[in-house]
Design a protein around this motif. Structure first.
Motif, PDB file in Angstrom:
ATOM      1  N   GLY A   9      12.728   9.506  -9.812  1.00  0.00           N
ATOM      2  CA  GLY A   9      11.476   9.140  -9.158  1.00  0.00           C
ATOM      3  C   GLY A   9      10.515   8.425 -10.077  1.00  0.00           C
ATOM      4  N   TRP A  10      10.565   8.748 -11.359  1.00  0.00           N
ATOM      5  CA  TRP A  10       9.696   8.120 -12.355  1.00  0.00           C
ATOM      6  C   TRP A  10      10.540   7.728 -13.572  1.00  0.00           C
ATOM      7  CZ3 TRP A  10       4.841   6.931 -11.103  1.00  0.00           C
ATOM      8  CH2 TRP A  10       4.214   7.650 -10.083  1.00  0.00           C
ATOM      9  N   PRO A  11      10.158   6.657 -14.273  1.00  0.00           N
ATOM     10  CA  PRO A  11      10.896   6.284 -15.491  1.00  0.00           C
ATOM     11  C   PRO A  11      10.827   7.361 -16.564  1.00  0.00           C
ATOM     12  CG  PRO A  11       9.514   4.460 -14.742  1.00  0.00           C
ATOM     13  CD  PRO A  11       9.123   5.670 -13.934  1.00  0.00           C
ATOM     14  N   ARG A  12       9.667   8.052 -16.642  1.00  0.00           N
ATOM     15  CA  ARG A  12       9.501   9.138 -17.602  1.00  0.00           C
ATOM     16  C   ARG A  12       9.803  10.462 -16.925  1.00  0.00           C
ATOM     17  NH1 ARG A  12       4.442   8.386 -21.101  1.00  0.00           N
ATOM     18  NH2 ARG A  12       3.650  10.074 -19.811  1.00  0.00           N
ATOM     19  N   ASP A  28       5.094  12.900 -14.174  1.00  0.00           N
ATOM     20  CA  ASP A  28       4.600  11.788 -14.981  1.00  0.00           C
ATOM     21  C   ASP A  28       3.133  11.552 -14.633  1.00  0.00           C
ATOM     22  OD1 ASP A  28       4.036   9.467 -16.304  1.00  0.00           O
ATOM     23  OD2 ASP A  28       5.776   8.356 -15.592  1.00  0.00           O
ATOM     24  N   VAL A  29       2.247  12.210 -15.356  1.00  0.00           N
ATOM     25  CA  VAL A  29       0.816  12.110 -15.076  1.00  0.00           C
ATOM     26  C   VAL A  29       0.337  10.673 -15.241  1.00  0.00           C
ATOM     27  CG1 VAL A  29      -1.468  12.880 -15.804  1.00  0.00           C
ATOM     28  CG2 VAL A  29       0.436  14.499 -15.761  1.00  0.00           C
ATOM     29  N   THR A  30       0.820   9.994 -16.272  1.00  0.00           N
ATOM     30  CA  THR A  30       0.391   8.623 -16.537  1.00  0.00           C
ATOM     31  C   THR A  30       0.788   7.688 -15.403  1.00  0.00           C
ATOM     32  OG1 THR A  30       0.619   9.006 -18.912  1.00  0.00           O
ATOM     33  CG2 THR A  30       0.533   6.715 -18.162  1.00  0.00           C
ATOM     34  N   GLY A  31       2.061   7.715 -15.010  1.00  0.00           N
ATOM     35  CA  GLY A  31       2.525   6.833 -13.952  1.00  0.00           C
ATOM     36  C   GLY A  31       1.838   7.112 -12.628  1.00  0.00           C
ATOM     37  N   TYR A  32       1.682   8.397 -12.309  1.00  0.00           N
ATOM     38  CA  TYR A  32       1.048   8.765 -11.054  1.00  0.00           C
ATOM     39  C   TYR A  32      -0.392   8.271 -10.991  1.00  0.00           C
ATOM     40  CZ  TYR A  32      -1.044  11.617  -7.387  1.00  0.00           C
ATOM     41  OH  TYR A  32      -1.729  12.032  -6.277  1.00  0.00           O
ATOM     42  N   SER A  33      -1.146   8.513 -12.041  1.00  0.00           N
ATOM     43  CA  SER A  33      -2.562   8.143 -12.007  1.00  0.00           C
ATOM     44  C   SER A  33      -2.757   6.629 -12.048  1.00  0.00           C
ATOM     45  CB  SER A  33      -3.313   8.816 -13.162  1.00  0.00           C
ATOM     46  OG  SER A  33      -2.780   8.428 -14.417  1.00  0.00           O
ATOM     47  N   GLN A  34      -1.857   5.919 -12.743  1.00  0.00           N
ATOM     48  CA  GLN A  34      -1.967   4.457 -12.745  1.00  0.00           C
ATOM     49  C   GLN A  34      -1.816   3.908 -11.330  1.00  0.00           C
ATOM     50  OE1 GLN A  34       1.348   2.142 -13.909  1.00  0.00           O
ATOM     51  NE2 GLN A  34       0.138   0.425 -14.676  1.00  0.00           N
ATOM     52  N   ILE A  80       0.880  -1.171   0.000  1.00  0.00           N
ATOM     53  CA  ILE A  80       0.000   0.000   0.000  1.00  0.00           C
ATOM     54  C   ILE A  80       0.917   1.220   0.000  1.00  0.00           C
ATOM     55  CG2 ILE A  80      -1.774   1.237   1.279  1.00  0.00           C
ATOM     56  CD1 ILE A  80      -2.924  -1.391   2.143  1.00  0.00           C
ATOM     57  N   GLU A  81       0.978   1.876  -1.151  1.00  0.00           N
ATOM     58  CA  GLU A  81       2.060   2.831  -1.416  1.00  0.00           C
ATOM     59  C   GLU A  81       1.529   4.185  -1.866  1.00  0.00           C
ATOM     60  OE1 GLU A  81       5.253  -0.467  -3.129  1.00  0.00           O
ATOM     61  OE2 GLU A  81       3.837   0.481  -4.511  1.00  0.00           O
ATOM     62  N   PHE A  82       2.378   5.179  -1.709  1.00  0.00           N
ATOM     63  CA  PHE A  82       2.093   6.499  -2.241  1.00  0.00           C
ATOM     64  C   PHE A  82       3.291   6.968  -3.056  1.00  0.00           C
ATOM     65  CE2 PHE A  82       1.209  10.949  -2.667  1.00  0.00           C
ATOM     66  CZ  PHE A  82      -0.174  11.040  -2.625  1.00  0.00           C
ATOM     67  N   TYR A  83       3.031   7.286  -4.307  1.00  0.00           N
ATOM     68  CA  TYR A  83       4.057   7.814  -5.215  1.00  0.00           C
ATOM     69  C   TYR A  83       3.795   9.301  -5.406  1.00  0.00           C
ATOM     70  CZ  TYR A  83       5.256   3.008  -6.580  1.00  0.00           C
ATOM     71  OH  TYR A  83       5.661   1.699  -6.582  1.00  0.00           O
ATOM     72  N   GLU A  84       4.769  10.123  -5.050  1.00  0.00           N
ATOM     73  CA  GLU A  84       4.593  11.565  -5.188  1.00  0.00           C
ATOM     74  C   GLU A  84       4.564  11.963  -6.662  1.00  0.00           C
ATOM     75  OE1 GLU A  84       7.202  13.434  -1.754  1.00  0.00           O
ATOM     76  OE2 GLU A  84       8.079  11.609  -2.605  1.00  0.00           O
ATOM     77  N   PHE A  85       3.762  12.976  -6.956  1.00  0.00           N
ATOM     78  CA  PHE A  85       3.598  13.434  -8.333  1.00  0.00           C
ATOM     79  C   PHE A  85       4.907  13.994  -8.892  1.00  0.00           C
ATOM     80  CE2 PHE A  85       1.921  16.842 -11.284  1.00  0.00           C
ATOM     81  CZ  PHE A  85       1.573  15.955 -12.295  1.00  0.00           C
TER      82      PHE A  85
END
Length: 314
Positions: free
Chosen positions: A50-53, A57-63, A35-40
């Motif tokens: 923090g993100w591959p893109r 990364d709107v796509t990664g965050y929302s997924q 159960i995780e939280f990824y910062e925008f």
């Protein structure tokens, strides 16, 4: 050049002291919902983005937010149907961001262990004081939200330092999920405490099977059944452990849920299994097999002494 960090002694799978789980069960089974939280737009870490893109990364965050909005509720209801409790790998900031999820897990009697504060705040480059603060914050935050004293640790995004294992042992943790060397709990070399490595499989982790291997959901369900069948068979000789690490934004997608349910149906149909939490398993192993394991290593001449990463410190 240091070829072995001396995290644990080598101990061949065969001829170890026999592990017996409560009730004579052959296999200890646990599920680890992350159960995780990824910062925008997380702070930059020089060793890992923090993100591959490119951020944001709107796509990664929302997924990933799908898991917190939809997936966890679906997964909890499924596990309820089979009488299974989770051991939650928790980004503890979720206690503030989505307290409803934490309350629902706690009401079900699920265990919580720390997975750092955010999954986008890595341990890389942390000072000892910073890493110590993360651990202490995890203990305080989860206890305030749930009444539980956490006993397990999985570094955020699997980002350890050479101090992590010693620090969590110093703070009274019972197990780490950051080592993947065995299908039974094993002693971890730390300066203080009694820390064991808890089997937490990357092989059947849905991030690997769905994210990296792009498995078909029915193939993933079959993999889980075959993992279980093999470990149950080996548990005839000495008790084994099976963990399924899950992420609700992946496994709880509508088209993936039914194959996962079929795997749970197969597993829960066996009465030779101890359906437990990671804390239960670690507590039983530490109480009954910690000293036995060390005695066995010394008898075989496999106990090497020292603690992890001492060569790095020198």
């Amino acid at each position: 050049m240091i070829s072995d960090p001396n995290l644990y002694d080598y101990n061949p799978y065969r001829d170890r002291p026999k592990i017996e789980w409560p009730g004579g069960k052959k296999l200890a089974f646990w599920i680890a919902p992350n159960i995780e939280f990824y910062e925008f737009d997380p702070p930059r870490n020089p060793k890992r983005p923090g993100w591959p893109r490119p951020a944001p990364d709107v796509t990664g965050y929302s997924q990933r937010d799908y898991g917190n909005r939809v997936g966890h509720w679906r997964l909890m209801e499924l596990m309820d149907r089979y009488g299974l409790k989770g051991s939650v790998s928790l980004n503890v900031a979720m206690c503030d961001h989505c307290p409803e999820i934490i309350e629902s897990c706690n009401e079900r009697g699920w265990e919580f262990f720390s997975h750092g504060i955010y999954n986008t705040r890595y341990s890389y480059e942390m000072s000892e004081d910073q890493e110590r603060a993360v651990i202490e914050d995890s203990i305080r935050t989860v206890e305030a939200a749930t009444g539980q004293r956490i006993r397990g640790y999985l570094a955020p995004a699997l980002t350890d330092t050479t101090r992590t294992l010693d620090l969590i042992a110093e703070h009274g943790f019972w197990y780490t999920c950051d080592l993947f060397q065995d299908d039974q709990p094993q002693r971890v070399k730390t300066k203080t405490g009694r820390l064991c490595s808890m089997p937490y499989s990357l092989e059947v982790n849905d991030v690997i099977t769905y994210g990296q291997l792009a498995m078909d959901p029915w193939r993933y369900g079959d993999v889980l059944k075959r993992q279980f069948d093999q470990l149950l068979e080996e548990g005839e000789t000495s008790g084994t452990v099976m963990c399924i690490p899950l992420h609700a934004y992946l496994v709880a997608q509508p088209h993936r849920l039914r194959p996962f349910e079929e795997a749970l149906k197969h597993i829960t149909a066996h009465d030779e299994v101890w359906f437990a939490t990671a804390k239960d398993i670690a507590g039983h192993w530490r109480e009954h097999y910690w000293d036995t394991t060390q005695d066995d290593l010394e008898k075989k001449g496999l106990a090497t002494g020292g603690t992890a990463f001492e060569a790095f410190e020198r």
